[in-house]
Design an enzyme around this catalytic site. Structure first.
Site, PDB file in Angstrom:
ATOM      1  N   HIS A   1      34.353 -14.873 -16.174  1.00  0.00           N
ATOM      2  CA  HIS A   1      33.672 -15.153 -14.896  1.00  0.00           C
ATOM      3  C   HIS A   1      34.629 -15.748 -13.859  1.00  0.00           C
ATOM      4  O   HIS A   1      34.235 -16.589 -13.050  1.00  0.00           O
ATOM      5  CB  HIS A   1      32.485 -16.099 -15.094  1.00  0.00           C
ATOM      6  CG  HIS A   1      31.381 -15.531 -15.940  1.00  0.00           C
ATOM      7  ND1 HIS A   1      30.293 -14.878 -15.426  1.00  0.00           N
ATOM      8  CD2 HIS A   1      31.207 -15.510 -17.289  1.00  0.00           C
ATOM      9  CE1 HIS A   1      29.495 -14.484 -16.397  1.00  0.00           C
ATOM     10  NE2 HIS A   1      30.026 -14.853 -17.552  1.00  0.00           N
TER      11      HIS A   1
ATOM     12  N   ASN B   1      22.796 -14.616 -16.511  1.00  0.00           N
ATOM     13  CA  ASN B   1      23.426 -13.354 -16.121  1.00  0.00           C
ATOM     14  C   ASN B   1      22.402 -12.462 -15.425  1.00  0.00           C
ATOM     15  O   ASN B   1      21.208 -12.767 -15.415  1.00  0.00           O
ATOM     16  CB  ASN B   1      23.942 -12.612 -17.364  1.00  0.00           C
ATOM     17  CG  ASN B   1      25.291 -13.134 -17.841  1.00  0.00           C
ATOM     18  OD1 ASN B   1      26.014 -13.812 -17.091  1.00  0.00           O
ATOM     19  ND2 ASN B   1      25.638 -12.818 -19.069  1.00  0.00           N
TER      20      ASN B   1
ATOM     21  N   HIS C   1      27.440 -25.975 -17.085  1.00  0.00           N
ATOM     22  CA  HIS C   1      27.380 -26.300 -18.516  1.00  0.00           C
ATOM     23  C   HIS C   1      25.950 -26.117 -18.997  1.00  0.00           C
ATOM     24  O   HIS C   1      25.032 -26.742 -18.464  1.00  0.00           O
ATOM     25  CB  HIS C   1      27.850 -27.741 -18.723  1.00  0.00           C
ATOM     26  CG  HIS C   1      27.800 -28.205 -20.149  1.00  0.00           C
ATOM     27  ND1 HIS C   1      27.741 -27.337 -21.219  1.00  0.00           N
ATOM     28  CD2 HIS C   1      27.806 -29.458 -20.673  1.00  0.00           C
ATOM     29  CE1 HIS C   1      27.704 -28.038 -22.339  1.00  0.00           C
ATOM     30  NE2 HIS C   1      27.739 -29.320 -22.038  1.00  0.00           N
TER      31      HIS C   1
HETATM   32 FE1  HDE Z   1      29.443 -17.926 -20.626  1.00  0.00          FE
HETATM   33  N1  HDE Z   1      31.176 -18.975 -20.394  1.00  0.00           N
HETATM   34  N2  HDE Z   1      29.746 -17.868 -22.611  1.00  0.00           N
HETATM   35  N3  HDE Z   1      27.797 -16.747 -20.888  1.00  0.00           N
HETATM   36  N4  HDE Z   1      29.134 -17.919 -18.676  1.00  0.00           N
HETATM   37  C1  HDE Z   1      31.695 -19.354 -19.227  1.00  0.00           C
HETATM   38  O1  HDE Z   1      32.559 -21.484 -18.788  1.00  0.00           O
HETATM   39  C2  HDE Z   1      30.614 -18.657 -23.288  1.00  0.00           C
HETATM   40  C3  HDE Z   1      27.302 -16.285 -22.063  1.00  0.00           C
HETATM   41  C4  HDE Z   1      28.053 -17.431 -18.014  1.00  0.00           C
HETATM   42  O2  HDE Z   1      29.987 -19.440 -12.319  1.00  0.00           O
HETATM   43  C5  HDE Z   1      32.877 -20.269 -19.397  1.00  0.00           C
HETATM   44  O3  HDE Z   1      33.007 -22.619 -16.898  1.00  0.00           O
HETATM   45  C6  HDE Z   1      30.440 -18.481 -24.698  1.00  0.00           C
HETATM   46  C7  HDE Z   1      25.963 -15.793 -21.902  1.00  0.00           C
HETATM   47  C8  HDE Z   1      28.232 -17.576 -16.598  1.00  0.00           C
HETATM   48  O4  HDE Z   1      31.265 -20.971 -13.234  1.00  0.00           O
HETATM   49  C9  HDE Z   1      32.956 -20.458 -20.910  1.00  0.00           C
HETATM   50  C10 HDE Z   1      29.459 -17.550 -24.845  1.00  0.00           C
HETATM   51  C11 HDE Z   1      25.677 -15.974 -20.586  1.00  0.00           C
HETATM   52  C12 HDE Z   1      29.471 -18.192 -16.439  1.00  0.00           C
HETATM   53  C13 HDE Z   1      31.839 -19.582 -21.400  1.00  0.00           C
HETATM   54  C14 HDE Z   1      29.014 -17.186 -23.532  1.00  0.00           C
HETATM   55  C15 HDE Z   1      26.833 -16.559 -19.970  1.00  0.00           C
HETATM   56  C16 HDE Z   1      30.007 -18.397 -17.758  1.00  0.00           C
HETATM   57  C17 HDE Z   1      34.110 -19.822 -18.696  1.00  0.00           C
HETATM   58  C18 HDE Z   1      28.907 -16.976 -26.128  1.00  0.00           C
HETATM   59  C19 HDE Z   1      24.384 -15.595 -19.865  1.00  0.00           C
HETATM   60  C20 HDE Z   1      30.163 -18.552 -15.150  1.00  0.00           C
HETATM   61  C21 HDE Z   1      34.248 -20.706 -17.484  1.00  0.00           C
HETATM   62  C22 HDE Z   1      28.365 -17.932 -26.977  1.00  0.00           C
HETATM   63  C23 HDE Z   1      23.243 -16.335 -20.326  1.00  0.00           C
HETATM   64  C24 HDE Z   1      29.732 -19.880 -14.615  1.00  0.00           C
HETATM   65  C25 HDE Z   1      33.230 -21.705 -17.644  1.00  0.00           C
HETATM   66  C26 HDE Z   1      30.381 -20.125 -13.277  1.00  0.00           C
HETATM   67  C27 HDE Z   1      31.220 -19.020 -18.017  1.00  0.00           C
HETATM   68  C28 HDE Z   1      31.551 -19.468 -22.709  1.00  0.00           C
HETATM   69  C29 HDE Z   1      28.020 -16.194 -23.305  1.00  0.00           C
HETATM   70  C30 HDE Z   1      26.862 -16.843 -18.571  1.00  0.00           C
HETATM   71  C31 HDE Z   1      34.287 -20.147 -21.563  1.00  0.00           C
HETATM   72  C32 HDE Z   1      31.236 -19.193 -25.769  1.00  0.00           C
HETATM   73  C33 HDE Z   1      25.057 -15.224 -23.001  1.00  0.00           C
HETATM   74  C34 HDE Z   1      27.272 -17.154 -15.508  1.00  0.00           C
HETATM   75  O5  HDE Z   1      32.709 -21.774 -21.273  1.00  0.00           O
END
Ligand code: HDE
Length: 741
Positions: free
Chosen positions: A102, A175, A366
């Site tokens: 992202h 999402n 978070h």
């Molecule tokens: Fe994320 N995801 N994600 N994700 N995600 C990040 O956090 C992660 C997942 C989503 O505009 C990271 O700050 C794991 C689902 C958005 O700043 C990180 C797993 C959904 C954003 C991270 C998922 C999301 C992130 C990277 C699987 C929809 C951007 C930068 C368990 C419900 C937020 C950060 C923004 C961002 C980890 C799966 C949505 C690495 C481990 C499912 C919208 O922490």
């Protein structure tokens, strides 16, 4: 300029703060920009150099910002030059690590307001009072690309909302698709490594059309439902303002009596659901890689504030096991036909950021930021995210004090015994930084539930400690089939095309074949059509063993993907075309290109422009050159774009007004005709008036063609024509034009 915000009395030596004071104030949190508590909170940090002298970071006024200090005007630069060193050092350190996923995003401020009290379901304060406006900051993003990548990549879009509530920050990090690729968080690094540019040559950027992604997916049957979404038009939205959002996981609502229910969150855009064509997306990526970012920015600047309704699907605890899928499985939706989506409030984005880095880049979401009345479930994907988000911010923002960065701090006071660390802003007064203490009368106090103290839901757990996937997660295909079969014909065609494109870019034949095997489990017609495009046959059997997420010592024969046997009825809520949830056909904020040159007919331009503006659309002129254009009656008009700065892919529809000289000038070069042909190919509505019709004919788009999106009127005034034009644009696209092989 930065000011510590917590000059709160509660931290003073003679602490008068009483443990009976509720943090929840009756005041409104936000308003139409003017009365937004978060914007007020940010205001002291806003720097504006208008009318000010240039200074160093130490406040020393700078006399010469053009030359470094040298030993002689042709001599070496001196290390003593503190002004140069400070400036260069700061510049050298300007970048922070981009988000690992992202990274590419854009954000805006706004507010959320609930329609009626949700007290029956949740004690969350921001969902109780319809008169309360809670400030929000929303960041949209793509997943795979780097910070500078194109907005129009085929990808999932992030939809992350930070509510600055009176009980602290609540982040709904969702999402634009309601499911995910994997079921267990431990597979996330594998998924992302496979999707990102390949490690040996760092190609391709911002796209999944390459070997490693499909290698991984072809071995992961649990991904198939999400793959259907990612290959659909949901992955190429027309605008961030025209897409849905989803919390994805099942969460919990808990009311004041402690009763819990399951809840899924949805965001429904008031402008409806719209997409671009894949060929168009690729061209936009060249013409304007900031297309979505610009679209959002301009809409807010123009006062066309984007809006979404928050929807909830609520499930009673007793019904947890009454579905043919597991509520804890993030690869499944609850079809809206089984549990309706109740719309409970509205989100409005009404203010662009002051500074992209300070706000959009530094905002830290978070999933663990929740408020009383909302809680987690044991979805293993959500559980892993609860670790990952805090962990990633520590690296990205450089230490444990990122919550003090203005965009991240809550509008409620922060008092605790956490201390120090890199970049600490707060000056914590007093002798104690531990609890319990007597030296400070026990401050800061724990808060009872009636004082908005957070209490975790006391879920009963009695289980063995195992590394195991629940058997209730193993139906990987039923909902993929449901999604595919719920699409309109045009959207099914687009999924077939997307898969032909993506798998066509895969260089390793066995990966393509394995994918065809998986697609055949979803729908045989789908698999056959993709196979035709790839010049392959669908394998007779699914290649085994598939990754069924079992440990090394398990017997793979016991773990096979299965269908639960229930055929789900197609769900019209899953399609974008004629989705019953979005009955309103509006052309609000749509961009219409007027192809004009000197000699245009003034009435033909103005009548149409007025009619479109009345309907809320934006008329823009595209001409052979920039500057002032003169009409047949000597009235003038400014060209908004020339053929070199504008392109048909940047507009929703095209109009060719009357005016012999204008049309002749447009016919002199190939650009106007190409513009029309491309708009036609992308199924857009095209109208022509008077001699303008000639240009359509020149482009091979004669008026005799039976096409609802091709509106030509040689006679009559543009006003009559405009009605049909508006109806055509409101249909968004005329998919019947597409020829599918
Ligand atoms: Fe994320 N995801 N994600 N994700 N995600 C990040 O956090 C992660 C997942 C989503 O505009 C990271 O700050 C794991 C689902 C958005 O700043 C990180 C797993 C959904 C954003 C991270 C998922 C999301 C992130 C990277 C699987 C929809 C951007 C930068 C368990 C419900 C937020 C950060 C923004 C961002 C980890 C799966 C949505 C690495 C481990 C499912 C919208 O922490």
């Amino acid at each position: 300029m930065s000011q510590p915000r917590n000059k709160s009395k509660a931290n003073s030596k003679n602490n008068k703060s009483s443990p009976t004071e509720n943090p929840v104030k009756p005041t409104n949190g936000a308003g139409l920009g003017a009365n937004n508590q978060k914007l007020d909170d940010l205001a002291p940090n806003v720097e504006d150099s208008a009318g000010e002298f240039l200074s160093t970071n130490q406040g020393i006024r700078v006399n010469d910002n053009q030359n470094s200090l040298k030993a002689g005007d042709r001599g070496p630069t001196l290390i003593e030059d503190f002004i140069f060193r400070e400036k260069m050092t700061h510049f050298d350190h300007e970048r922070i690590p981009e988000r690992v996923v992202h990274a590419r995003g854009t954000a805006a401020h706004g507010y959320f307001q609930v329609y009626e009290s949700m007290a029956e379901y949740t004690r969350a304060h921001f969902l109780q009072d319809p008169s309360l406006q809670t400030p929000v900051f929303v960041r949209f993003s793509t997943v795979v690309g780097s910070r500078g990548s194109t907005d129009l990549a085929r990808d999932v879009r992030g939809f992350a909302v930070k509510f600055y509530t009176q009980e602290g920050n609540y982040d709904l990090v969702g999402n634009n698709m309601p499911v995910f690729f994997i079921q267990d968080a431990t597979k996330f690094p594998d998924l992302i490594h496979a999707a990102k540019p390949e490690p040996h040559n760092e190609m391709p950027q911002a796209g999944t059309a390459h070997d490693t992604f499909w290698d991984f997916i072809s071995l992961m049957p649990e991904s198939m439902h999400m793959i259907m979404w990612a290959m659909s038009d949901r992955a190429i939205p027309r605008s961030l303002r025209m897409m849905e959002g989803f919390g994805v996981h099942t969460f919990r609502f808990i009311n004041a009596r402690g009763k819990a229910r399951f809840v899924k969150f949805h965001w429904k855009p008031l402008l409806g659901l719209h997409q671009v064509v894949w060929d168009e997306a690729q061209k936009i990526s060249g013409k304007d890689p900031d297309f979505h970012r610009r679209d959002l920015w301009e809409a807010i600047e123009d006062g066309d504030f984007p809006e979404w309704e928050l929807g909830v699907q609520i499930v009673e605890e007793k019904d947890e096991h009454s579905f043919p899928f597991d509520l804890l499985d993030a690869t499944k939706i609850i079809p809206e036909e089984l549990v309706p989506v109740r719309r409970i409030g509205r989100l409005t984005l009404n203010r662009n950021v002051e500074n992209f880095f300070a706000e959009t880049e530094q905002v830290a979401f978070h999933t663990g930021n929740i408020v009383p009345g909302i809680d987690f479930t044991n979805d293993p994907l959500l559980q892993g995210r609860l670790f990952s988000y805090l962990d990633t911010q520590l690296l990205r923002l450089g230490g444990p004090n990122f919550h003090e960065i203005p965009i991240n701090r809550p509008v409620t006071p922060v008092h605790n015994n956490q201390r120090d660390g890199f970049m600490r802003q707060t000056i914590n007064r007093g002798q104690t930084s531990y609890d319990p203490n007597s030296l400070r009368g026990g401050c800061p106090f724990q808060a009872g539930m009636d004082m908005s103290g957070f209490v975790s839901y006391a879920e009963k757990i009695d289980a063995q400690k195992v590394r195991q996937r629940s058997a209730s997660f193993f139906d990987h295909f039923s909902q993929a089939t449901l999604f595919y079969r719920s699409q309109s014909q045009a959207e099914q065609n687009h999924i077939v095309r997307a898969l032909r494109f993506e798998l066509g870019k895969v260089g390793t034949p066995p990966i393509r074949e394995r994918m065809l095997g998986l697609l055949a489990q979803v729908d045989t017609d789908l698999a056959n059509r993709v196979a035709t495009g790839l010049g392959l046959n669908v394998p007779k059997k699914l290649e085994k063993p598939m990754n069924m997420s079992v440990p090394a010592d398990a017997d793979p024969r016991k773990f096979q993907p299965k269908r639960n046997g229930e055929e789900l009825e197609p769900s019209p809520a899953l399609r974008m075309v004629d989705n019953p949830n979005f009955p309103l056909k509006s052309i609000k904020t749509r961009k219409i290109a007027f192809l004009v040159a000197d000699g245009f007919n003034e009435a033909s331009v103005m009548d149409m422009k007025m009619a479109l503006m009345k309907a809320g659309a934006k008329a823009m002129t595209v001409a052979p050159r920039l500057g002032v254009l003169t009409g047949a009656g000597d009235e003038t008009l400014n060209a908004d774009f020339s053929f070199s700065t504008g392109a048909s892919v940047l507009f929703d529809a095209v109009y060719v007004p009357d005016g012999q000289a204008s049309v002749s000038a447009l016919q002199a070069g190939p650009e106007a005709v190409d513009f029309l042909r491309e708009a036609y190919q992308h199924c857009k509505t095209i109208a022509a008036h008077g001699v303008g019709v000639q240009l359509l004919e020149n482009a091979g788009l004669g008026e005799s063609m039976a096409d609802a999106g091709l509106i030509a009127a040689r006679d009559g005034d543009a006003r009559t024509l405009s009605e049909n034009f508006i109806i055509g644009i409101a249909r968004h696209r005329h998919w019947e034009r597409e020829v599918m092989l």
